[in-house]
Design an enzyme around this catalytic site. Sequence first.
Site, PDB file in Angstrom:
ATOM      1  N   SER A  18      -5.826   3.550 -93.911  1.00 62.54           N
ATOM      2  CA  SER A  18      -6.517   4.515 -93.054  1.00 62.54           C
ATOM      3  C   SER A  18      -7.594   5.306 -93.782  1.00 62.54           C
ATOM      4  O   SER A  18      -8.496   5.837 -93.151  1.00 62.54           O
ATOM      5  CB  SER A  18      -5.519   5.470 -92.410  1.00 62.54           C
ATOM      6  OG  SER A  18      -5.009   6.385 -93.358  1.00 62.54           O
ATOM      7  N   LYS A  73      -5.557  12.450 -94.696  1.00 59.83           N
ATOM      8  CA  LYS A  73      -6.788  12.284 -93.925  1.00 59.83           C
ATOM      9  C   LYS A  73      -7.848  13.223 -94.497  1.00 59.83           C
ATOM     10  O   LYS A  73      -7.574  14.079 -95.324  1.00 59.83           O
ATOM     11  CB  LYS A  73      -6.581  12.643 -92.440  1.00 59.83           C
ATOM     12  CG  LYS A  73      -5.497  11.862 -91.730  1.00 59.83           C
ATOM     13  CD  LYS A  73      -5.885  10.443 -91.456  1.00 59.83           C
ATOM     14  CE  LYS A  73      -4.751   9.699 -90.745  1.00 59.83           C
ATOM     15  NZ  LYS A  73      -4.524   8.393 -91.267  1.00 59.83           N
TER      16      LYS A  73
END
Length: 191
Positions: free
Chosen positions: A52, A102
């Site tokens: 990710s 993230k």
Amino acid sequence: MKPQESNIKETSTSAKTWRGWQENLTLIAIALTLALLIRTFIAEPRLIPSESMYPTLHIGDRLVVEKVSYRFHPPETGDIVVFQTPPELQRRGYDKNQAFIKRIIGRPGEVISVANGKVYLNGQPLQEDYIAEPPNQPFPTVKIPEDEFFVMGDNRNDSNDSRYWGFLPQQNLIGRATFRFWPLDRIGLIL
């Protein structure tokens, strides 16, 4: 040698041996306590389990996550953060102790949208030279609530992020990813 002298020497040797063991056990206890305190309050290692955050981070990268700086200043746009499972993901069955990583795209009070392959922050397109490819799905304009953040993975089209589960509460932040220590050929600061 007299029996008394022999007993004194044995007692002296036993006492020295016991003192040596006590010193070693004390050193081990101190080292374990320091390691626990450092991991809890200062920094901890983390492993990247998914793509990710590609191309910035690869599967198997090992990082240092520092936990001190956000006590002195708020997270900044562009920071790569590690955080505990947000409430919406917990409702979907994710373990509350699972950690995610993230990049912060928007901070409290800012406005975010995605259109035409670009992420817009307060109406201005972000310059994102760190992403794998432009996002292929639009996202409506939203204002980020107080004490929450909007986060996205650098691999925009393969990231379970704020576009799907909402805002990241500030209290879920664990820390900021700062340094990659493995693999050795990619060792260095994380930007």
